[in-house]
Design a protein around this motif. Structure first.
Motif, PDB file in Angstrom:
ATOM      1  N   THR A  23      -6.610  28.943 -38.540  1.00 37.18           N
ATOM      2  CA  THR A  23      -6.290  27.615 -38.019  1.00 37.18           C
ATOM      3  C   THR A  23      -7.514  27.018 -37.328  1.00 37.18           C
ATOM      4  O   THR A  23      -8.106  27.658 -36.469  1.00 37.18           O
ATOM      5  CB  THR A  23      -5.137  27.720 -36.987  1.00 37.18           C
ATOM      6  OG1 THR A  23      -4.023  28.352 -37.606  1.00 37.18           O
ATOM      7  CG2 THR A  23      -4.734  26.339 -36.492  1.00 37.18           C
ATOM      8  N   CYS A  24      -7.858  25.804 -37.718  1.00 37.69           N
ATOM      9  CA  CYS A  24      -8.931  25.060 -37.068  1.00 37.69           C
ATOM     10  C   CYS A  24      -8.280  24.039 -36.144  1.00 37.69           C
ATOM     11  O   CYS A  24      -7.443  23.241 -36.585  1.00 37.69           O
ATOM     12  CB  CYS A  24      -9.763  24.372 -38.153  1.00 37.69           C
ATOM     13  SG  CYS A  24     -11.029  23.276 -37.531  1.00 37.69           S
ATOM     14  N   HIS A  25      -8.650  24.082 -34.853  1.00 38.55           N
ATOM     15  CA  HIS A  25      -7.977  23.191 -33.903  1.00 38.55           C
ATOM     16  C   HIS A  25      -8.931  22.781 -32.792  1.00 38.55           C
ATOM     17  O   HIS A  25      -9.962  23.427 -32.563  1.00 38.55           O
ATOM     18  CB  HIS A  25      -6.752  23.895 -33.308  1.00 38.55           C
ATOM     19  CG  HIS A  25      -7.073  25.105 -32.483  1.00 38.55           C
ATOM     20  ND1 HIS A  25      -7.170  25.076 -31.123  1.00 38.55           N
ATOM     21  CD2 HIS A  25      -7.348  26.379 -32.845  1.00 38.55           C
ATOM     22  CE1 HIS A  25      -7.475  26.272 -30.665  1.00 38.55           C
ATOM     23  NE2 HIS A  25      -7.593  27.101 -31.695  1.00 38.55           N
ATOM     24  N   TYR A  26      -8.602  21.714 -32.118  1.00 37.90           N
ATOM     25  CA  TYR A  26      -9.360  21.308 -30.947  1.00 37.90           C
ATOM     26  C   TYR A  26      -9.049  22.257 -29.794  1.00 37.90           C
ATOM     27  O   TYR A  26      -7.880  22.635 -29.599  1.00 37.90           O
ATOM     28  CB  TYR A  26      -9.026  19.863 -30.561  1.00 37.90           C
ATOM     29  CG  TYR A  26      -9.579  18.854 -31.517  1.00 37.90           C
ATOM     30  CD1 TYR A  26     -10.946  18.616 -31.587  1.00 37.90           C
ATOM     31  CD2 TYR A  26      -8.743  18.157 -32.385  1.00 37.90           C
ATOM     32  CE1 TYR A  26     -11.469  17.695 -32.492  1.00 37.90           C
ATOM     33  CE2 TYR A  26      -9.259  17.230 -33.299  1.00 37.90           C
ATOM     34  CZ  TYR A  26     -10.622  17.010 -33.340  1.00 37.90           C
ATOM     35  OH  TYR A  26     -11.138  16.121 -34.242  1.00 37.90           O
TER      36      TYR A  26
ATOM     37  N   TRP B 177     -15.242  18.414 -22.946  1.00 35.75           N
ATOM     38  CA  TRP B 177     -15.517  18.424 -24.392  1.00 35.75           C
ATOM     39  C   TRP B 177     -14.272  18.076 -25.216  1.00 35.75           C
ATOM     40  O   TRP B 177     -14.229  18.352 -26.419  1.00 35.75           O
ATOM     41  CB  TRP B 177     -16.048  19.802 -24.807  1.00 35.75           C
ATOM     42  CG  TRP B 177     -17.360  20.170 -24.157  1.00 35.75           C
ATOM     43  CD1 TRP B 177     -18.223  19.339 -23.512  1.00 35.75           C
ATOM     44  CD2 TRP B 177     -17.956  21.473 -24.103  1.00 35.75           C
ATOM     45  NE1 TRP B 177     -19.321  20.033 -23.061  1.00 35.75           N
ATOM     46  CE2 TRP B 177     -19.187  21.352 -23.412  1.00 35.75           C
ATOM     47  CE3 TRP B 177     -17.587  22.738 -24.577  1.00 35.75           C
ATOM     48  CZ2 TRP B 177     -20.031  22.436 -23.175  1.00 35.75           C
ATOM     49  CZ3 TRP B 177     -18.420  23.817 -24.350  1.00 35.75           C
ATOM     50  CH2 TRP B 177     -19.644  23.680 -23.648  1.00 35.75           C
ATOM     51  N   ALA B 178     -13.294  17.483 -24.571  1.00 33.77           N
ATOM     52  CA  ALA B 178     -12.031  17.171 -25.260  1.00 33.77           C
ATOM     53  C   ALA B 178     -12.298  16.344 -26.512  1.00 33.77           C
ATOM     54  O   ALA B 178     -13.041  15.358 -26.486  1.00 33.77           O
ATOM     55  CB  ALA B 178     -11.093  16.418 -24.324  1.00 33.77           C
ATOM     56  N   GLY B 179     -11.681  16.753 -27.627  1.00 34.16           N
ATOM     57  CA  GLY B 179     -11.854  16.022 -28.878  1.00 34.16           C
ATOM     58  C   GLY B 179     -13.180  16.294 -29.557  1.00 34.16           C
ATOM     59  O   GLY B 179     -13.458  15.735 -30.626  1.00 34.16           O
ATOM     60  N   ARG B 180     -14.009  17.167 -28.973  1.00 33.73           N
ATOM     61  CA  ARG B 180     -15.277  17.521 -29.608  1.00 33.73           C
ATOM     62  C   ARG B 180     -15.421  19.026 -29.809  1.00 33.73           C
ATOM     63  O   ARG B 180     -16.160  19.469 -30.683  1.00 33.73           O
ATOM     64  CB  ARG B 180     -16.460  17.013 -28.766  1.00 33.73           C
ATOM     65  CG  ARG B 180     -16.540  15.486 -28.667  1.00 33.73           C
ATOM     66  CD  ARG B 180     -17.809  15.070 -27.930  1.00 33.73           C
ATOM     67  NE  ARG B 180     -17.765  15.471 -26.526  1.00 33.73           N
ATOM     68  CZ  ARG B 180     -18.840  15.736 -25.766  1.00 33.73           C
ATOM     69  NH1 ARG B 180     -20.053  15.655 -26.300  1.00 33.73           N
ATOM     70  NH2 ARG B 180     -18.705  16.070 -24.502  1.00 33.73           N
ATOM     71  N   ALA B 181     -14.715  19.814 -28.986  1.00 35.52           N
ATOM     72  CA  ALA B 181     -14.801  21.273 -29.120  1.00 35.52           C
ATOM     73  C   ALA B 181     -13.794  21.737 -30.161  1.00 35.52           C
ATOM     74  O   ALA B 181     -12.580  21.541 -30.008  1.00 35.52           O
ATOM     75  CB  ALA B 181     -14.529  21.945 -27.785  1.00 35.52           C
ATOM     76  N   ILE B 182     -14.317  22.339 -31.225  1.00 31.53           N
ATOM     77  CA  ILE B 182     -13.479  22.717 -32.371  1.00 31.53           C
ATOM     78  C   ILE B 182     -13.534  24.220 -32.552  1.00 31.53           C
ATOM     79  O   ILE B 182     -14.610  24.799 -32.690  1.00 31.53           O
ATOM     80  CB  ILE B 182     -13.976  21.995 -33.634  1.00 31.53           C
ATOM     81  CG1 ILE B 182     -13.646  20.511 -33.487  1.00 31.53           C
ATOM     82  CG2 ILE B 182     -13.361  22.588 -34.887  1.00 31.53           C
ATOM     83  CD1 ILE B 182     -14.263  19.648 -34.541  1.00 31.53           C
TER      84      ILE B 182
END
Lengths: 284, 284, 284, 284
Positions: free
Chosen positions: A219-222, A184-189
């Motif tokens: 903080t919102c992050h991948y 889910w890299a780049g999609r899981a937030i």
């Protein structure tokens, strides 16, 4: 901003003439650029671009194919159509403020997201999902490693067929296993309840209280395999003082969590976020 | 706020009736309370108070003695007269923005501080001190431990006879030895160039750049033997984005450092800060 | 950001292909674009661009001439070289915080401005200017209209031969006459001590106190004939509460004034500000 | 903060000894003060106090009667019990973000408010109210003065029997008539979609766009007969830029409206707001 656009994102090694190439391509196709953002990271020599092109007179597949054929080999790129709402799945535990806020935004027509379902490892938030006529999947998470792994497999079995653009960890209090982080890299937030890198790990509001900080944050992050260490999309703080107990910090902090997730996730859905290494470019 | 006051600070175990005792005392002396702040820390059971009393009809020594005689044994307290400007010594290295800002505030009559001298471990900021007709003491700091220790002894020999109320580490890039931390406890005030506890230690702006944070900050705190871990007086942040290099972060961060130090130091000088453990009560 | 650049600003009617034209021109000249910002204002159909081009292999006059010859007729444009510091004149009255702050920034090498002189309608701030070895011109302003007009003529006689890029009204408490507003259009920058359009006119801090606002602010804007109504470059606020007297608001407000002017003026000096009608595009 | 308290608010002419009287009274009753806030307004000579007293060993009616008998004649006062949730009525039109947010807070157990019903002059938000099992009263508002007056009478006929502590105008786009302003004085709370006093009146986001401001805001205030001019409880701003259309400003502004109303209304419900003239004291 509410006009329909084809959005093009490009990453490639920096060199002279890329902006001219990209804008020349759009111009040659008869396209009209409404937003054009470019950035070169000196340290890595990477070039980043985002172009929002009006759709009048263009056809998505043809435009995309034409770009695919004309584009230089060294470019990574993607193209999306803002008329197609991004699909998402929202994962929750017990705290409902982020879920409540996001569903309210979607309902009001104010948020470019198509929520496919909500997955909870507790039943608490089922009523919120159902109030919005959304499927709610209850996947209990046992405490033992094997049971937890099986639970994650069940979650993945729900998530993956949907092929979501965003897997939103909206106060989901379980740590993703490495294989899901990767898939889910780049999609899981994720929304983390501290101003990272302060107070990584458990009970950040207690840590903040003990340290006596004068502002708390979110903080919102991948999500990545390095827990609490993924690329940051957005963060913000709220002023507090000595009167605040850990419970007060948690209560006040929810406002930061809610807003920071709503903001960061929106930018992700609008293809405004580009990741490189542990950093993000935000074209907003 | 510019009226002259006698300021009373009290810490004691919490119990019923303390506010009544304190305000009753002032009332019995014919005093008029302009500001009254109280706080009880539930976790420790400590009670904190600050009273600003108009001076008309009162005489400082008599008022103070009366309080000393009437006060319960379990109270720690101090009383100061705002007509007596607090004495300070400012320690610097090469970066002058905090020094420049503080001296400007003092000069404009807007800051309750009487700067006695500036001590630098480089000569760079001598011209700023001298522009304000202040003694500048150059105390070079060798790199070896023995030389450093001797340098600190020289600094202490300048500072201690002054009996300053504030020893301001205004971007002083040397770590105070434990004995000075102890001797100057509650008086040595540092400005750290990060939003603590993020990025403790060296080169915080490089750390912030590497981590890709979206806001950078500064922290004003009392110096203690636990480096970067003393009680926080004030902190604030400034929004940044992916375009900022480490140099840009450093440049922008100076504005946060300057303001946060000016604010936190003012509260200290106005006896608005009370320390307990690693936390501060700020009556502002 | 500290690399030398040729900076190109363009305004023209929007149409397809402009970005391609501009970037194609730079590319054809062998130029390397470090920063490229574009904006189209839908309401007016105006297109705005700013390009920062590395100077290696280019020669300023040749590059500029080439652009002048190739450029479409409908474009307004200018090109500057960041190696040439922008010239400024600073006008003051009695309050010195903005002057003090700006000169400190310039001195520290941190601000792209070459201050040619300071003009005061009082003598109060002469010492600050002279501490920086800058000419200070005292031009007294009588209260009568004729005297005032003559004073403005004297000011203009000092300012105009300098051909400054910025005429900084750093708490200059006199209203520019229409002819100077016109002559200095886009160069005269004022700091107003309120969050415009709140509290236009005199004594904004008293107005703010009377209205009981919970945040006060400051606004940096271009001076125009519509007093306090020129295009806004930057503004910010600071939280206050019921304890603040008008004097406290004024004192606290100075921090907002200082920072807002420093920020807005920097963007102006870096050619990041483009004006259209009563609005500004800020490419930062 | 979640401990039950009896909360006492007092306003009276300032004189020496009031703090001693108030705290002496509580102490004599065996009460334990958890929060004590005092403020004297120099301009008016008014004294304001808020005391939060632990309820162990006290009985509300007896405590209140005792205070009523002992209190000086010049005091206005009220006493409330935090165990009794404050009753409210929420008035809405079509925009649901504030309603949605408030009901979510109440549902999560995080907000000291007992919503009795929602009144809408459109049907749009009925589903939100009903999702929370709250009565929704639709009261259509004709455009003519007589019809409008009748509609307000219907609203009042619903509101008044409830005797609410708060009448929340949560984006209710109708102007209260003077008699309702008067009857509901100190209880009717409005959220205005601008940083007052900027952009009073209609379409503030269009006004903000036209003026080119760099921050937009929202203001929570008591409704009075002077439209948009009632005592301000809370206000805050959000940074915007030249890219924002009026629609974007409206969308972004909703986040400010939501938070500012939630914050200001909470303080009102916790008896932290005291009004004098057009100003408020906020004990928080």
């Amino acid at each position: 901003m509410n006009r329909r656009h084809f959005v093009l994102n490009v990453i490639c090694p920096d060199r002279t003439g890329i902006v001219a190439e990209l804008s020349g391509f759009v111009s040659a196709q008869g396209g009209w650029v409404d937003e054009a953002d470019f950035f070169t990271d000196d340290a890595s020599g990477k070039f980043f671009a985002r172009l929002a092109v009006r759709t009048e007179g263009l056809e998505f597949e043809a435009f995309k194919d034409a770009f695919g054929q004309s584009v230089a080999e060294d470019m990574e790129w993607r193209m999306t159509d803002t008329a197609v709402a991004k699909k998402s799945v929202i994962l929750v535990t017990r705290e409902g403020h982020c879920l409540h806020d996001l569903l309210g935004r979607v309902r009001s027509g104010d948020y470019p997201m198509d929520v496919q379902c909500v997955i909870g490892n507790h039943e608490d938030l089922r009523p919120i999902a159902e109030a919005y006529v959304l499927p709610f999947h209850f996947v209990p998470f046992p405490k033992d490693a094997v049971g937890k792994r099986e639970a994650f497999d069940k979650v993945a079995a729900i998530v993956d067929p949907i092929e979501p653009d965003a897997i939103v960890l909206a106060k989901f209090m379980q740590i993703l296993p490495p294989d899901l982080c990767e898939k889910w890299a780049g999609r899981a937030i994720n929304i983390h309840h501290s101003f990272l890198p302060s107070f990584m790990g458990a009970r950040p509001y207690h840590q903040a209280y003990t340290r006596g900080v004068k502002q708390i944050g979110a903080t919102c992050h991948y999500a990545t395999t390095d827990l609490d260490d993924g690329p940051i999309i957005e963060q913000d703080v709220i002023r507090v003082n000595h009167k605040y107990t850990p419970d007060d910090l948690r209560r006040i902090g929810r406002d930061a969590e809610t807003l920071v997730l709503a903001r960061g996730l929106r930018w992700h859905l609008e293809d405004r976020v580009m990741v490189y290494g542990n950093r993000t470019v935000i074209f907003n």
